[in-house]
Motif scaffolding. Structure first.
Motif, PDB file in Angstrom:
ATOM      1  N   ASP A 286      34.688  85.822 -10.564  1.00 15.90           N
ATOM      2  CA  ASP A 286      34.204  85.667 -12.175  1.00 15.90           C
ATOM      3  C   ASP A 286      32.700  86.007 -11.855  1.00 15.90           C
ATOM      4  OD1 ASP A 286      33.271  83.648 -10.293  1.00 15.90           O
ATOM      5  OD2 ASP A 286      34.144  82.034 -11.361  1.00 15.90           O
ATOM      6  N   GLY A 287      32.490  86.593 -10.802  1.00 18.74           N
ATOM      7  CA  GLY A 287      30.784  86.673 -10.838  1.00 18.74           C
ATOM      8  C   GLY A 287      30.166  85.683 -10.008  1.00 18.74           C
ATOM      9  N   GLU A 288      30.790  84.346  -9.788  1.00 21.63           N
ATOM     10  CA  GLU A 288      30.193  83.271  -9.271  1.00 21.63           C
ATOM     11  C   GLU A 288      30.562  82.723  -8.002  1.00 21.63           C
ATOM     12  OE1 GLU A 288      30.258  80.336 -12.370  1.00 21.63           O
ATOM     13  OE2 GLU A 288      29.226  81.349 -14.022  1.00 21.63           O
ATOM     14  N   LYS A 289      31.823  83.036  -7.612  1.00 22.04           N
ATOM     15  CA  LYS A 289      32.440  82.618  -6.348  1.00 22.04           C
ATOM     16  C   LYS A 289      32.199  83.606  -5.481  1.00 22.04           C
ATOM     17  CE  LYS A 289      35.962  79.612  -8.644  1.00 22.04           C
ATOM     18  NZ  LYS A 289      35.698  79.734  -9.930  1.00 22.04           N
ATOM     19  N   PHE A 290      33.331  84.360  -5.160  1.00 19.20           N
ATOM     20  CA  PHE A 290      32.873  85.508  -4.032  1.00 19.20           C
ATOM     21  C   PHE A 290      33.325  86.796  -4.618  1.00 19.20           C
ATOM     22  CE2 PHE A 290      36.797  82.976  -2.999  1.00 19.20           C
ATOM     23  CZ  PHE A 290      37.766  84.005  -2.746  1.00 19.20           C
ATOM     24  N   GLY A 291      33.995  86.996  -5.679  1.00 17.40           N
ATOM     25  CA  GLY A 291      34.385  88.313  -6.069  1.00 17.40           C
ATOM     26  C   GLY A 291      33.637  88.504  -7.513  1.00 17.40           C
ATOM     27  N   CYS A 292      33.482  89.819  -7.603  1.00 13.56           N
ATOM     28  CA  CYS A 292      32.962  90.340  -8.952  1.00 13.56           C
ATOM     29  C   CYS A 292      33.527  91.536  -9.345  1.00 13.56           C
ATOM     30  CB  CYS A 292      31.225  90.174  -9.044  1.00 13.56           C
ATOM     31  SG  CYS A 292      30.790  91.559  -7.694  1.00 13.56           S
ATOM     32  N   TYR A 293      33.153  91.995 -10.503  1.00  8.98           N
ATOM     33  CA  TYR A 293      33.669  93.299 -11.101  1.00  8.98           C
ATOM     34  C   TYR A 293      32.380  93.775 -11.648  1.00  8.98           C
ATOM     35  CZ  TYR A 293      36.246  96.924 -13.552  1.00  8.98           C
ATOM     36  OH  TYR A 293      36.861  98.050 -14.092  1.00  8.98           O
ATOM     37  N   ALA A 294      31.795  94.987 -11.349  1.00  8.87           N
ATOM     38  CA  ALA A 294      30.467  95.539 -11.819  1.00  8.87           C
ATOM     39  C   ALA A 294      30.662  97.099 -12.184  1.00  8.87           C
ATOM     40  CB  ALA A 294      29.577  95.355 -10.688  1.00  8.87           C
ATOM     41  N   ARG A 295      30.004  97.260 -12.937  1.00 10.90           N
ATOM     42  CA  ARG A 295      29.422  98.793 -13.336  1.00 10.90           C
ATOM     43  C   ARG A 295      28.174  99.142 -12.333  1.00 10.90           C
ATOM     44  NH1 ARG A 295      28.666  98.674 -18.789  1.00 10.90           N
ATOM     45  NH2 ARG A 295      26.204  98.265 -18.295  1.00 10.90           N
TER      46      ARG A 295
END
Length: 300
Positions: A286-295
């Motif tokens: 979710d961009g706050e824990k330890f995983g994110c998705y980004a461009r």
């Protein structure tokens, strides 16, 4: 974290998680994975659209049109008929087909691994299909493309810096690198053992190479290769409606053992183990824990 811990216990009743973590993905493993899972991605994930990636929802609500958002973003850089575009990891061609139909005067090239019948796919006349490996783009001359983009594909590379170097070589001066992908937010030495286990299971269940998945490392590699104007945009919130839908599907799978047993009897593990990704990612990315998705966007 409590929810993730409980889900790990349930998943562990049905899959040997330690054995899964010991696997080492390579091109052969990736090819096999996609041969088995193309139907799942096409029918279950994207309603027959052919998407092999997550949708981006700007309004917080899932819609099947959200699978075109990555291609729509790339389209903003195509401003004249001379622009040449390469997609690495073309998959089912949802992105390249979308762009080729939008810009019939431009030339597009899509690259994907051999042994998947890639060259047999139907494509618009302004699309060239090439079987190959983005670890070695020597089939293309230097300074060949104005845009090189990839959607959830470079994560499969073991040496990700090398791949970005190959892309740099084939980009024209001033050309754009555009990448959409999932990442760990922290380097491994800053992650707890529990975070590492969850992250590695998410990646390996979809045969992603879990090496060098920290977004900070990726940005550093790109900058070390002399790309300019590196921009990172966190899109973690935008993928959550798609993740929520996958979570519901996977919850049904794990809460109905008879249904699971039936599926596992007739469907390859490469398909059913996608459920591990689907059941863990909503609560970890979710961009706050330890995983994110980004461009990531950068210029040669």
């Amino acid at each position: 974290m409590v929810e993730l811990s409980e889900r790990l216990k349930i998943i562990g009743k049905y899959y040997d998680l330690d054995a899964l973590l010991e696997g080492k993905p390579d091109n052969e493993v990736t090819e096999k994975y996609y041969r088995y899972t193309e139907f799942f991605y096409n029918r279950v994930l994207s309603h027959g659209l052919g998407s092999m990636h997550l949708g981006l929802s700007d309004d917080g609500f899932y819609k099947k049109e959200d699978y075109y958002k990555q291609a729509q973003y790339v389209s903003g850089f195509i401003d004249n008929p001379s622009i040449r575009v390469l997609e690495v990891g073309g998959g089912q061609l949802i992105n390249t087909k979308y762009l080729a139909k939008m810009f019939p005067q431009n030339q597009f090239t899509a690259l994907d691994l051999p042994n998947r019948g890639f060259l047999k796919k139907r494509a618009p006349k302004n699309v060239t299909l090439v079987e190959g490996d983005y670890n070695d783009l020597s089939i293309f001359p230097e300074n060949s493309f104005d845009i090189v983009f990839g959607v959830e594909t470079i994560c499969y590379a073991e040496d990700k810096k090398h791949v970005y170097g190959e892309i740099y070589r084939v980009l024209k001066p001033g050309g754009k690198l555009i990448v959409f992908d999932g990442y760990n937010m922290k380097p491994l030495n800053e992650m707890t053992d529990f975070e590492k286990r969850v992250a590695f299971l998410i990646w390996t269940s979809t045969r992603v190479n879990s090496k060098d998945m920290c977004i900070g490392d990726i940005v550093r590699y790109i900058e070390e290769l002399h790309y300019k104007n590196v921009e990172v945009t966190d899109l973690s919130k935008q993928i959550r409606p798609t993740l929520r839908r996958l979570d519901r599907i996977c919850t049904y799978y794990y809460m109905h053992p008879r249904f699971m047993k039936f599926l596992r009897k007739f469907i390859a593990d490469e398909v059913t183990m996608n459920s591990i990704f689907g059941w863990l990612t909503f609560f970890s990315t979710d961009g706050e824990k330890f995983g994110c998705y980004a461009r990531i966007v950068a210029t040669k």
